[in-house]
Design a protein around this motif. Sequence first.
Motif, PDB file in Angstrom:
ATOM      1  N   ILE B  84       0.837  -1.209   0.000  1.00 22.38           N
ATOM      2  CA  ILE B  84       0.000   0.000   0.000  1.00 22.38           C
ATOM      3  C   ILE B  84       0.868   1.253   0.000  1.00 22.38           C
ATOM      4  CG2 ILE B  84      -1.836   1.187   1.253  1.00 22.38           C
ATOM      5  CD1 ILE B  84      -2.556  -1.491   2.469  1.00 22.38           C
ATOM      6  N   THR B  85       1.933   1.264   0.847  1.00 22.51           N
ATOM      7  CA  THR B  85       2.685   2.497   1.008  1.00 22.51           C
ATOM      8  C   THR B  85       3.725   2.688  -0.080  1.00 22.51           C
ATOM      9  OG1 THR B  85       4.247   1.382   2.440  1.00 22.51           O
ATOM     10  CG2 THR B  85       2.363   2.448   3.480  1.00 22.51           C
ATOM     11  N   LYS B  86       4.436   1.610  -0.464  1.00 23.83           N
ATOM     12  CA  LYS B  86       5.537   1.767  -1.417  1.00 23.83           C
ATOM     13  C   LYS B  86       5.227   1.228  -2.793  1.00 23.83           C
ATOM     14  CE  LYS B  86       9.844   1.901   1.143  1.00 23.83           C
ATOM     15  NZ  LYS B  86      10.993   1.077   1.511  1.00 23.83           N
ATOM     16  N   GLY B  87       4.328   0.237  -2.895  1.00 25.03           N
ATOM     17  CA  GLY B  87       4.016  -0.349  -4.175  1.00 25.03           C
ATOM     18  C   GLY B  87       4.799  -1.602  -4.491  1.00 25.03           C
ATOM     19  N   GLU B  88       5.621  -2.111  -3.526  1.00 21.59           N
ATOM     20  CA  GLU B  88       6.314  -3.376  -3.746  1.00 21.59           C
ATOM     21  C   GLU B  88       6.182  -4.225  -2.494  1.00 21.59           C
ATOM     22  OE1 GLU B  88      10.591  -2.946  -3.783  1.00 21.59           O
ATOM     23  OE2 GLU B  88      10.329  -0.788  -3.665  1.00 21.59           O
ATOM     24  N   VAL B  89       6.269  -5.550  -2.677  1.00 22.65           N
ATOM     25  CA  VAL B  89       5.965  -6.488  -1.608  1.00 22.65           C
ATOM     26  C   VAL B  89       7.256  -6.875  -0.894  1.00 22.65           C
ATOM     27  CG1 VAL B  89       4.528  -8.460  -1.093  1.00 22.65           C
ATOM     28  CG2 VAL B  89       4.341  -7.351  -3.284  1.00 22.65           C
ATOM     29  N   PHE B  90       7.119  -7.245   0.393  1.00 26.62           N
ATOM     30  CA  PHE B  90       8.196  -7.809   1.201  1.00 26.62           C
ATOM     31  C   PHE B  90       9.378  -6.865   1.402  1.00 26.62           C
ATOM     32  CE2 PHE B  90       6.507 -11.996  -0.436  1.00 26.62           C
ATOM     33  CZ  PHE B  90       5.765 -12.212   0.690  1.00 26.62           C
ATOM     34  N   THR B  91       9.097  -5.611   1.719  1.00 31.11           N
ATOM     35  CA  THR B  91      10.140  -4.716   2.242  1.00 31.11           C
ATOM     36  C   THR B  91       9.529  -3.934   3.393  1.00 31.11           C
ATOM     37  OG1 THR B  91       9.539  -3.157   0.529  1.00 31.11           O
ATOM     38  CG2 THR B  91      11.598  -4.342   0.221  1.00 31.11           C
ATOM     39  N   SER B  92      10.314  -3.006   3.950  1.00 32.26           N
ATOM     40  CA  SER B  92       9.803  -2.180   5.037  1.00 32.26           C
ATOM     41  C   SER B  92       8.736  -1.229   4.523  1.00 32.26           C
ATOM     42  CB  SER B  92      10.957  -1.396   5.651  1.00 32.26           C
ATOM     43  OG  SER B  92      10.468  -0.352   6.421  1.00 32.26           O
TER      44      SER B  92
END
Lengths: 88, 133, 174
Positions: B84-92
Amino acid sequence: MIKKILSILMLISLLIVFSLASFEALENSNSFSKDFYIENTYKHTGSKNLVTGIYLDYRLFDSIFEASILLVSVTGIIFMSKRDDEVL
Amino acid sequence: MKPSHILASVCRVLFPFILIFGFYIIIHGHLSPGGGFQGGAILATAFLTTYFMNFKKITDLNFLIKIEKIFFLIILLIAMFSLITKGEVFTSFLSTNSELKPIFLITLNFFIGIKVASGLISIIATFIEEGRN
Amino acid sequence: MKIIYLLEILLIIFLIFIVISKNNLKLIVFFSASSLVSASIYLFLDSPDLALAEVAIGSAIIPLIFIIAISKQRKFLVINNTTFDNERIEYCIYDILKEFTDIYNLKLEIQDSEYVELYGIFRSKNVDLVIEKKKDKYILKGKKTSILMNKLEDMTRGKKDIKVVKVIEGETYD
């Protein structure tokens, strides 16, 4: 007798291959990724411990499946320890 | 097998200190060596000493399994929240410039630690229950 | 620099003791000590994360699981499937089984005939041995994966009327 000789030959060949591979790895080592992580881990993730920074931010995809392995093994052990009349 | 009184009382004294050490390892995972898995294993050894204290029933097995399943789902949700916040999965999910970045590491370490501890305790409890009959 | 060589020599000595020791409890104590030594080797090689996990799991949790698994093996359950009752069977096989279980400090328990599954996950009882009779020959059926069966086969090698059969482990489909 033949089995013993074959196993000793296998051990000696393993020793030679591993020693050759370790010398090869010492000569041709490339320190690019090491320098990258040492410089940028605190800036990117905010962790002073490099290992935690790598396995909870860069490689989070791996560590989630590593956590799921434990879940699967626990369910397997509990399923095997039940008796026949308790499961079915 | 009847456990001796000396062993039981020494375990009773050591039990809270091992608990505190395990939680310290989990919470300080981003500053000092350690992390979720190591701290969870130390918490499991703390509950392992209750085996020598002659407790009637070590733990409730269904409760432990329920905790492990729910916490695994929570870990997945926290890891997916960056979609939701960054647009990529499995990071902070926090942005790279913010000062609060260790919060993500602390929460993930905490949930992973409790999950690993409950899993190892349930393995030990199954073996003990199996050995009784 | 010199402490780490000493620790490696100590680790090799502990591992050799693990391989040659016959007593199970001594083996577990050596296993726990060897994992402690390897954890200190990890600490000297600058990887304290791995040393913490090794101390907690290798030297505390795995030895406890081994001890529980060994203390569970206290009974040797034998199913008597022949037409004789338990007093008749004493004269031929009971002495051998009694001598066999005294070696391993097990408690011998003989039960009357009923249909049991010897292998598979879904068996209702943990049976070790089944006695059957076929044409003046007693047949002792046991699991092939059990180490105890090799010793039993050695003990009954001289007897003509006793035969040991090892059943291969597997699942039943019915």
